[in-house]
Design a protein around this motif. Sequence first.
Motif, mmCIF file in Angstrom:
data_model
loop_
_atom_site.group_PDB
_atom_site.id
_atom_site.type_symbol
_atom_site.label_atom_id
_atom_site.label_comp_id
_atom_site.label_asym_id
_atom_site.label_seq_id
_atom_site.Cartn_x
_atom_site.Cartn_y
_atom_site.Cartn_z
ATOM 1 N N LYS A 224 76.132 6.145 3.822
ATOM 2 C CA LYS A 224 75.722 5.859 5.204
ATOM 3 C C LYS A 224 76.137 4.446 5.602
ATOM 4 O O LYS A 224 76.626 4.224 6.713
ATOM 5 C CB LYS A 224 74.208 6.014 5.350
ATOM 6 C CG LYS A 224 73.739 7.439 5.361
ATOM 7 C CD LYS A 224 72.230 7.515 5.535
ATOM 8 C CE LYS A 224 71.764 8.958 5.529
ATOM 9 N NZ LYS A 224 70.307 9.057 5.746
ATOM 10 N N ALA A 225 75.918 3.498 4.698
ATOM 11 C CA ALA A 225 76.297 2.114 4.992
ATOM 12 C C ALA A 225 77.811 2.001 5.180
ATOM 13 O O ALA A 225 78.275 1.332 6.112
ATOM 14 C CB ALA A 225 75.826 1.187 3.870
ATOM 15 N N ARG A 226 78.572 2.654 4.329
ATOM 16 C CA ARG A 226 80.042 2.601 4.451
ATOM 17 C C ARG A 226 80.503 3.203 5.778
ATOM 18 O O ARG A 226 81.376 2.643 6.448
ATOM 19 C CB ARG A 226 80.695 3.322 3.281
ATOM 20 C CG ARG A 226 80.683 2.513 2.025
ATOM 21 C CD ARG A 226 81.645 3.074 0.983
ATOM 22 N NE ARG A 226 81.742 2.098 -0.089
ATOM 23 C CZ ARG A 226 81.577 2.381 -1.372
ATOM 24 N NH1 ARG A 226 81.325 3.621 -1.752
ATOM 25 N NH2 ARG A 226 81.673 1.433 -2.267
ATOM 26 N N ARG A 227 79.947 4.348 6.154
ATOM 27 C CA ARG A 227 80.353 4.980 7.413
ATOM 28 C C ARG A 227 80.024 4.078 8.609
ATOM 29 O O ARG A 227 80.834 3.938 9.530
ATOM 30 C CB ARG A 227 79.699 6.350 7.551
ATOM 31 C CG ARG A 227 80.307 7.385 6.594
ATOM 32 C CD ARG A 227 79.804 8.797 6.840
ATOM 33 N NE ARG A 227 78.386 8.971 6.538
ATOM 34 C CZ ARG A 227 77.884 9.195 5.318
ATOM 35 N NH1 ARG A 227 78.701 9.270 4.266
ATOM 36 N NH2 ARG A 227 76.586 9.352 5.140
ATOM 37 N N ALA A 228 78.850 3.453 8.592
ATOM 38 C CA ALA A 228 78.479 2.540 9.675
ATOM 39 C C ALA A 228 79.422 1.339 9.709
ATOM 40 O O ALA A 228 79.866 0.918 10.787
ATOM 41 C CB ALA A 228 77.030 2.086 9.521
ATOM 42 N N ALA A 229 79.742 0.792 8.547
ATOM 43 C CA ALA A 229 80.659 -0.354 8.486
ATOM 44 C C ALA A 229 82.041 0.026 8.994
ATOM 45 O O ALA A 229 82.666 -0.741 9.742
ATOM 46 C CB ALA A 229 80.741 -0.882 7.054
ATOM 47 N N LEU B 175 82.638 -0.236 12.537
ATOM 48 C CA LEU B 175 82.762 -1.621 12.993
ATOM 49 C C LEU B 175 84.013 -2.293 12.426
ATOM 50 O O LEU B 175 84.144 -3.519 12.469
ATOM 51 C CB LEU B 175 81.511 -2.415 12.589
ATOM 52 C CG LEU B 175 80.206 -1.941 13.225
ATOM 53 C CD1 LEU B 175 79.010 -2.592 12.541
ATOM 54 C CD2 LEU B 175 80.217 -2.231 14.716
ATOM 55 N N ASP B 176 84.919 -1.477 11.864
ATOM 56 C CA ASP B 176 86.144 -1.983 11.233
ATOM 57 C C ASP B 176 85.822 -2.968 10.112
ATOM 58 O O ASP B 176 86.441 -4.016 9.967
ATOM 59 C CB ASP B 176 87.068 -2.628 12.265
ATOM 60 C CG ASP B 176 88.505 -2.730 11.759
ATOM 61 O OD1 ASP B 176 88.906 -1.896 10.914
ATOM 62 O OD2 ASP B 176 89.229 -3.654 12.202
ATOM 63 N N ALA B 177 84.799 -2.622 9.338
ATOM 64 C CA ALA B 177 84.349 -3.466 8.226
ATOM 65 C C ALA B 177 84.163 -2.603 6.985
ATOM 66 O O ALA B 177 84.348 -1.380 7.025
ATOM 67 C CB ALA B 177 83.040 -4.155 8.605
ATOM 68 N N GLU B 178 83.793 -3.256 5.909
ATOM 69 C CA GLU B 178 83.562 -2.572 4.629
ATOM 70 C C GLU B 178 82.312 -3.165 3.997
ATOM 71 O O GLU B 178 81.920 -4.291 4.308
ATOM 72 C CB GLU B 178 84.766 -2.762 3.701
ATOM 73 C CG GLU B 178 84.727 -1.964 2.423
ATOM 74 C CD GLU B 178 84.577 -0.457 2.647
ATOM 75 O OE1 GLU B 178 83.459 0.055 2.413
ATOM 76 O OE2 GLU B 178 85.545 0.190 3.041
ATOM 77 N N VAL B 179 81.678 -2.384 3.127
ATOM 78 C CA VAL B 179 80.558 -2.896 2.344
ATOM 79 C C VAL B 179 80.999 -2.993 0.889
ATOM 80 O O VAL B 179 81.790 -2.178 0.412
ATOM 81 C CB VAL B 179 79.294 -2.014 2.458
ATOM 82 C CG1 VAL B 179 78.786 -2.004 3.885
ATOM 83 C CG2 VAL B 179 79.529 -0.615 1.963
#
Length: 184
Positions: free
Chosen positions: A82-87, A90-94
């Motif tokens: 879930k965190a990865r998909r949200a990131a 936002l064109d980001a990564e966790v």
Amino acid sequence: MLESGSIESGVRRIGAEQELFLLDRDYRPAPLAVEMMAKLAADGHFTTEVARFNLEFNSDPLLFGGDCLRQLETQMVDLLGKARRAAHQLDAEVVMIGILPTVDISDLSLANMTPVPRYFALNDAMRRLRGTDWEFYIKGADELLIRHDSVMVEACNTSFQLHYQVGPEEFAALYNLTQAVAAP
């Protein structure tokens, strides 16, 4: 609390928390925690950390026994997804890493503190108690010596923390044992 019996007894549970770094395309800290929380607001497992480039998620407490470790793993993998998909939205990564090698002292300014009053209160209280800047000296193959004016140095590292609930009557006997087995 012990005398009144308000601390639960007779049950053992485990749980975990995972702290994350939020990174941009250059693998630098991405101050997107507020935006991430907006995307993850429907899931109460997620919360902020002191820096805008850190995030945390927490598992549900599970009764200790049976397949609790498998359940814990399954939930932690799901929450990481879930965190990865949200990131990615936002064109980001966790990243789950202890100390992010690309963090710079300039990333540790109060401008990157998560805009939650308790973090600023924590910083103010710690500054008053210390009365001076924090000094860090790490000696090894490479050496690091820094002096910093806020609790933001805490944002340099993230961790995985396993929680183990026991009754108050068991705590003293089990404390050292849990410390010994938690790291492996």
